[in-house]
Design a protein around this motif. Structure first.
Motif, mmCIF file in Angstrom:
data_model
loop_
_atom_site.group_PDB
_atom_site.id
_atom_site.type_symbol
_atom_site.label_atom_id
_atom_site.label_comp_id
_atom_site.label_asym_id
_atom_site.label_seq_id
_atom_site.Cartn_x
_atom_site.Cartn_y
_atom_site.Cartn_z
ATOM 1 N N ILE A 25 0.820 -1.204 0.000
ATOM 2 C CA ILE A 25 0.000 0.000 0.000
ATOM 3 C C ILE A 25 0.857 1.259 0.000
ATOM 4 O O ILE A 25 0.414 2.322 -0.421
ATOM 5 N N ASP A 26 2.126 1.143 0.444
ATOM 6 C CA ASP A 26 3.001 2.318 0.465
ATOM 7 C C ASP A 26 3.849 2.443 -0.798
ATOM 8 O O ASP A 26 4.727 3.288 -0.882
ATOM 9 N N GLY A 27 3.579 1.581 -1.800
ATOM 10 C CA GLY A 27 4.264 1.706 -3.082
ATOM 11 C C GLY A 27 5.429 0.770 -3.292
ATOM 12 O O GLY A 27 5.938 0.663 -4.406
ATOM 13 N N PHE A 28 5.893 0.084 -2.249
ATOM 14 C CA PHE A 28 6.989 -0.871 -2.403
ATOM 15 C C PHE A 28 6.566 -2.004 -3.339
ATOM 16 O O PHE A 28 5.409 -2.434 -3.324
ATOM 17 N N THR A 29 7.503 -2.498 -4.132
ATOM 18 C CA THR A 29 7.217 -3.618 -5.029
ATOM 19 C C THR A 29 8.292 -4.689 -4.900
ATOM 20 O O THR A 29 9.451 -4.392 -4.594
ATOM 21 N N GLY A 53 13.772 -11.801 1.368
ATOM 22 C CA GLY A 53 12.573 -10.997 1.525
ATOM 23 C C GLY A 53 12.382 -9.910 0.487
ATOM 24 O O GLY A 53 11.257 -9.538 0.177
ATOM 25 N N TYR A 54 13.479 -9.414 -0.084
ATOM 26 C CA TYR A 54 13.341 -8.285 -1.009
ATOM 27 C C TYR A 54 12.641 -8.664 -2.304
ATOM 28 O O TYR A 54 12.193 -7.787 -3.055
ATOM 29 N N VAL A 55 12.547 -9.977 -2.599
ATOM 30 C CA VAL A 55 11.819 -10.403 -3.793
ATOM 31 C C VAL A 55 10.577 -11.219 -3.447
ATOM 32 O O VAL A 55 10.003 -11.856 -4.328
ATOM 33 N N SER A 56 10.166 -11.194 -2.176
ATOM 34 C CA SER A 56 9.065 -12.097 -1.843
ATOM 35 C C SER A 56 8.186 -11.675 -0.682
ATOM 36 O O SER A 56 7.003 -12.020 -0.666
ATOM 37 N N ALA A 57 8.728 -10.980 0.292
ATOM 38 C CA ALA A 57 8.025 -10.823 1.573
ATOM 39 C C ALA A 57 7.304 -9.483 1.682
ATOM 40 O O ALA A 57 7.408 -8.784 2.691
ATOM 41 N N THR A 58 6.556 -9.115 0.665
ATOM 42 C CA THR A 58 5.881 -7.818 0.646
ATOM 43 C C THR A 58 4.883 -7.697 1.793
ATOM 44 O O THR A 58 3.999 -8.536 1.959
ATOM 45 N N THR A 92 -1.303 -5.289 -1.425
ATOM 46 C CA THR A 92 -2.623 -4.973 -1.978
ATOM 47 C C THR A 92 -2.771 -5.378 -3.442
ATOM 48 O O THR A 92 -3.861 -5.251 -3.997
ATOM 49 N N GLU A 93 -1.683 -5.847 -4.046
ATOM 50 C CA GLU A 93 -1.759 -6.102 -5.489
ATOM 51 C C GLU A 93 -0.749 -7.175 -5.900
ATOM 52 O O GLU A 93 0.396 -7.175 -5.430
#
Length: 511
Positions: free
Chosen positions: A321-325, A367-372, A376-377
């Motif tokens: 929700i804060d824009g991180f992908t 985590g940087y490629v998986s643990a969002t 929300t998307e």
């Protein structure tokens, strides 16, 4: 002959600039609490700095401050802001109106940056603009008093005392406004109350934790990490406040059928409870940016099956929700592993700082490629088309967790008494598993350690070795062997771009 104003110390003008800025910052934070909590000037500027900072700077911050990196960043921002404010005060005394222009410009920069944030709206620039305007006006008024010609030494002294008093008043007012902003953060209290009242659905299946998973060694990391001790590394300076009643997840992109799920839809599905170890790619050799928890959630593969990804898709770009992908290999979300859309952690709803109400948990990947968190998307796409937040900054695209081991007992630098001594630690290669750990004392032969019972291949495993310690200084090393027969490499590599490697070692003094 110099004028009275030119004899006014620059230090007093600097104090006035700092006081005006503290007042402006406090009013800006108060405004944010009232109309746009996510647009706090400090959070906006801090988030912008995180986004533009090079990878080496982020790695340095994490290596120096660990999970306190955000607090360190906020302190750094405050120190830099006060330094600029002091300079602005001096400039305003010598070259008006350029000092107040500098202070107003700080607010303008914050306003512009606020519009670049993922959750920006029309009100987002207002707190920063209020902060800049208040600082500029207060600074101009305070320093104008310093620039008035004095009738004599007594008048000059009175002017200086007046400015000091008014500066003190400004600082107190700014501090009170900042405290008031924290007290008025109703959104955080409301979401915390919702979480506290939430009751999770029972799991339809669960992965048991064997009694033999714990070796019972004092000082050894527990096999299940308490939620309060679980590491937190993310890009959110302000923890997003997401009410489950407003949360939704959209699955779209290269799919046959777009899917939208709301909270009630998600909790109505069969829930799995699994133990999984998560590790940050910034974890150094022997580091503590790793933990294991019991996660409750819905298999992501079941949700993706509803959407039916097309044959040319190979990646899922998850968005917070804060824009991180994060860019996750599609196969890691559709194979047999327990990749979850998680709602629970260690028997309770997710803590706010760990992604409440919903986050991703994917064993086997950093985590940087998986643990969002606060997800929300899920956009089904291709690596050739899209990149995640960290991969666009030079980190590797897929991020499989590397084989590693760590010594927990004794601690580095500890003094050990000669005689029977326990050496113990943990080892991991999530979604692969560990078949053995060996320990080397000085340059002697490698000795096999005793392994605890692993919960699964998706978790770390404890190990220990009994050693008859002899007096002197000793170097202790450990290395692991994976379930596939891979031997942990001794070659040291920094975390960037795809995870650290090397043997953990420590030096002991035996009395």
């Amino acid at each position: 002959m110099a004028s009275p104003s030119s004899r006014t110390p620059d230090s007093l003008a600097a104090v006035a600039g700092v006081a005006a800025t503290v007042l402006g910052a406090g009013l800006g934070e108060l405004t944010a609490a009232l109309i746009a909590p996510s647009a706090s000037p400090f959070a906006v500027i801090g988030g912008g700095m995180i986004d533009i900072a090079p990878s080496w700077a982020k790695d340095l911050a994490i290596s120096l401050f660990g999970t306190n990196d955000k607090a360190a960043l906020l302190v750094g921002i405050a120190v830099l802001l006060l330094a600029v404010a002091a300079v602005a005060g001096i400039v305003e005394r010598r070259r008006p109106p350029w000092g107040r222009v500098i202070l107003a410009a700080l607010g303008a920069v914050g306003a512009v940056v606020s519009l670049t944030r993922a959750d920006a709206d029309l009100l987002s620039p207002v707190p920063s603009l209020v902060a800049g305007a208040a600082a500029a006006i207060a600074g101009a008024m305070l320093i104008a008093r310093l620039r008035r010609p004095a009738a004599g030494p007594a008048d000059a002294g009175l002017t200086r005392r007046t400015v000091l008093v008014l500066s003190g008043v400004a600082v107190v007012a700014g501090a009170l406004a900042a405290v008031g902003s924290a007290a008025m953060s109703g959104g955080a209290r409301a979401v915390s109350a919702v979480r506290a009242a939430l009751r999770l659905p029972p799991p339809s299946t669960t992965t048991p934790v064997p009694a033999t998973a714990e070796l019972g060694v004092d000082g050894l990391a527990p096999v299940i990490t308490p939620s309060a001790d679980f590491y937190r590394i993310d890009t959110a300076l302000v923890v997003p406040q997401v009410d489950p009643s407003t949360w939704s997840l959209r699955i779209h992109g290269l799919v046959d059928q777009e899917v939208v799920l709301r909270w009630d839809d998600l909790v109505a599905l069969p829930q799995r409870e699994v133990a999984a170890t998560l590790v940050c790619v910034s974890n150094a050799v022997g580091g503590e940016l790793i933990g294991t928890a019991r996660w409750l959630g819905v298999p992501i593969r079941d949700l993706l099956a509803r959407a039916a990804p097309t044959a040319d898709a190979d990646m899922v770009l998850s968005r917070s929700i804060d824009g991180f992908t994060a860019s996750t290999p599609l196969e890691a979300l559709t194979d047999e592993r327990d990749a979850l859309l998680a709602i629970g952690m260690n028997g309770e709803p997710l803590p706010l700082a760990h992604g409440f109400p919903v986050r991703m948990v994917v064993p086997g990947l950093y985590g940087y490629v998986s643990a969002t968190k606060w997800v929300t998307e899920l956009e089904v796409t291709q690596y050739a088309v899209a990149e995640g937040y960290w991969t666009s900054r030079g980190w590797s695209a897929r991020g499989p967790v590397k084989l590693a081991s760590r010594i927990d007992v004794p601690r580095a630098g500890a003094r050990v008494t000669a005689g029977p001594t326990t050496i113990a630690g943990v080892a991991w290669q999530t979604h692969v598993g560990v078949s053995g750990v060996e320990v080397q004392i000085d340059d002697g032969a490698w000795q096999p350690a005793t392994l605890a019972t692993a919960i699964s291949s998706d978790t770390w495993v404890q190990w220990s070795l009994s050693w008859d310690a002899t007096p002197g200084t000793h170097t202790v090393r450990c290395r692991a062997t994976s379930a596939t027969g891979e031997l942990q490499t001794p070659n040291r590599a920094a975390p960037a771009p795809d995870g650290a490697t090397g043997w953990d070692e420590l030096t002991l003094s035996v009395a």
